[in-house]
Design an enzyme around this catalytic site. Structure first.
Site, PDB file in Angstrom:
ATOM      1  N   SER A 121       0.809  -1.194   0.000  1.00  0.00           N
ATOM      2  CA  SER A 121       0.000   0.000   0.000  1.00  0.00           C
ATOM      3  C   SER A 121       0.859   1.267   0.000  1.00  0.00           C
ATOM      4  CB  SER A 121      -0.960  -0.048   1.192  1.00  0.00           C
ATOM      5  OG  SER A 121      -2.000   0.871   1.035  1.00  0.00           O
ATOM      6  N   HIS A 157      -2.426  -0.940  -4.886  1.00  0.00           N
ATOM      7  CA  HIS A 157      -3.856  -1.156  -5.105  1.00  0.00           C
ATOM      8  C   HIS A 157      -4.577   0.160  -5.290  1.00  0.00           C
ATOM      9  CE1 HIS A 157      -4.947   0.105  -0.970  1.00  0.00           C
ATOM     10  NE2 HIS A 157      -3.756  -0.388  -0.681  1.00  0.00           N
TER      11      HIS A 157
END
Length: 103
Positions: free
Chosen positions: A12, A36
Site C-alpha cells: 500500500s 492497489h
C-alpha cells in the site's frame, strides 16, 4: 539524497515511499510489493457520497501520476495495472521502475 529499501512485504502506502527515494531505491530479493486502488467508506447524504467519490478519484489519479513520475511507466500503465491488487516480486519492481537495485 534519500535512499529507500524494501524488505519483506511492502504494501500500500509503503510502496509509494519506496518508489519516492531520491537516492538508490532497493529491495531484497524476497521482497513483495503490493499496489492497489484507493478505497473509502462512504456515508451520509447522496451529495456527501458523490463528493467523497470525486475526492477519492482525484487522489487515485494523483497517485497514478506519482508512480508515473517515479517509475518511467506512464499514467495509463499504472491505472490499468492496479485495477486489482498488484503484487510485484523484486524483479518486477525493478522492471516496472519502482526500484533501482535488488540486493
Amino acid at each position: 539524497k534519500i535512499h529507500t529499501m524494501g524488505s519483506g512485504p511492502v504494501m500500500s502506502a509503503a510502496a509509494f515511499i519506496l518508489a519516492a527515494g531520491t537516492g538508490t531505491r532497493s529491495v531484497t530479493k524476497n521482497t513483495s510489493v503490493m499496489i492497489h486502488m484507493m478505497s473509502s467508506w462512504f456515508g451520509g447524504t447522496t451529495s456527501d457520497v458523490i463528493n467523497e467519490a470525486k475526492h477519492v478519484e482525484d487522489l487515485q489519479n494523483r497517485l497514478y501520476a506519482f508512480l508515473a513520475e517515479h517509475s518511467g511507466k506512464d499514467f495509463d500503465f499504472w491505472k490499468k495495472s492496479s485495477k486489482t491488487n498488484l503484487y510485484l516480486p523484486a524483479t518486477k519492481c525493478k522492471e516496472f521502475g519502482l526500484v533501482d537495485k535488488i540486493i
